[in-house]
Write a protein that holds these residues in place. Sequence first.
Motif, PDB file in Angstrom:
ATOM      1  N   UNK A 194       0.740  -1.045  -0.115  1.00  0.00           N
ATOM      2  CA  UNK A 194       0.099  -0.146   0.024  1.00  0.00           C
ATOM      3  C   UNK A 194       0.772   1.147  -0.181  1.00  0.00           C
ATOM      4  N   UNK A 195       1.925   1.399   0.800  1.00  0.00           N
ATOM      5  CA  UNK A 195       2.800   2.472   0.806  1.00  0.00           C
ATOM      6  C   UNK A 195       3.508   2.633  -0.582  1.00  0.00           C
ATOM      7  N   UNK A 196       3.945   1.554  -0.984  1.00  0.00           N
ATOM      8  CA  UNK A 196       4.134   1.695  -2.402  1.00  0.00           C
ATOM      9  C   UNK A 196       3.288   1.883  -3.678  1.00  0.00           C
ATOM     10  N   UNK A 197       2.303   1.743  -3.169  1.00  0.00           N
ATOM     11  CA  UNK A 197       1.008   2.378  -4.156  1.00  0.00           C
ATOM     12  C   UNK A 197       0.912   1.307  -5.279  1.00  0.00           C
ATOM     13  N   UNK A 198       1.012  -0.042  -4.822  1.00  0.00           N
ATOM     14  CA  UNK A 198       0.635  -1.067  -5.832  1.00  0.00           C
ATOM     15  C   UNK A 198      -0.837  -1.158  -6.208  1.00  0.00           C
ATOM     16  N   UNK A 199      -1.064  -1.125  -7.246  1.00  0.00           N
ATOM     17  CA  UNK A 199      -2.469  -0.743  -7.775  1.00  0.00           C
ATOM     18  C   UNK A 199      -3.562  -1.775  -7.120  1.00  0.00           C
ATOM     19  N   UNK A 200      -3.386  -3.240  -7.297  1.00  0.00           N
ATOM     20  CA  UNK A 200      -4.252  -4.040  -6.324  1.00  0.00           C
ATOM     21  C   UNK A 200      -4.295  -3.946  -5.164  1.00  0.00           C
ATOM     22  N   UNK A 201      -3.241  -3.788  -4.271  1.00  0.00           N
ATOM     23  CA  UNK A 201      -3.303  -3.453  -2.884  1.00  0.00           C
ATOM     24  C   UNK A 201      -4.144  -2.293  -2.604  1.00  0.00           C
ATOM     25  N   UNK A 202      -3.723  -1.075  -3.284  1.00  0.00           N
ATOM     26  CA  UNK A 202      -4.527   0.175  -3.013  1.00  0.00           C
ATOM     27  C   UNK A 202      -5.852  -0.005  -3.425  1.00  0.00           C
ATOM     28  N   UNK A 203      -6.286  -0.643  -4.494  1.00  0.00           N
ATOM     29  CA  UNK A 203      -7.798  -0.627  -4.761  1.00  0.00           C
ATOM     30  C   UNK A 203      -8.383  -1.588  -3.725  1.00  0.00           C
ATOM     31  N   UNK A 204      -7.957  -2.735  -3.186  1.00  0.00           N
ATOM     32  CA  UNK A 204      -8.603  -3.368  -2.075  1.00  0.00           C
ATOM     33  C   UNK A 204      -8.690  -2.682  -0.832  1.00  0.00           C
TER      34      UNK A 204
END
Length: 262
Positions: free
Chosen positions: A99-109
């Motif tokens: 999330x801290x690295x703004x991964x798209x899937x992690x951020x979306x979930x």
Amino acid sequence: MKTYFITLLVLASATLGSAQFGGNLSDGCKNEMTTLLGDKDINKCFPFASVAPLASSTSIPDQNTLKSAADAICGAPKCSDDLVAKTLNEVKTACQQDISNKNPLASLVNAALSLYSPTRDSICYKNSTDGYCFIESQAAAQQILQSAPKGQDPAITLAGASKDVVCTPCNKAIFNTYFNYQNTNPNAFSDIQQVTDKDINTAKSALQGKCGKDFIDGNVGNSKEDPQKFQSESANQKSDAASLIANRMSLVVLVGSILAAL
């Protein structure tokens, strides 16, 4: 990819349901996503499999596809606040780095779980013709922005948009639902990129400038009210186009529009 805020729940469900967990997720986060997908309690109220086909979409899905997904989401019982909070905490713990690295899937979930309650409610609102409000609002926003002269500031475009496509019973229901949730759960918006408390307050001012002070009054109202009757009842509400132009966040907040770019 620009993502309509109201479709976060749809797209998160689709991505998880497809079991496509690539995108450089950490091992811990990938394991958590797999666990989430197989959780019996979550699957009772979060229809991953039913909306999985949306995961292959590279743009905002068409209206028929969104309707099918909304039918599945609204046909299931709403997840309890306790279950969502527990799941969100587990995702934040396992995917903190992602999330801290703004991964798209992690951020979306993360965003979908943080705002599950108002998003699920808003997805399920119906209009006077028994269509889904968020689909009506999305279509109106797209039409307004796409019909503008090339290069025109979106704030000016929306300032000049007709009140009957902006100040609708559907949009009143959706915006008051989100703003009411933000009032009682301010931290739920803290992880959403490009949205701050100041932005949200500015958006409220912009909507009131366009639609009158009673449009954002904490009252969800009746989304199925006849639009002409709604416009007639609100005809005496003073609007202020200058306020809309001045409040820059309004450029994509109006009409069930884009609050974040994930």
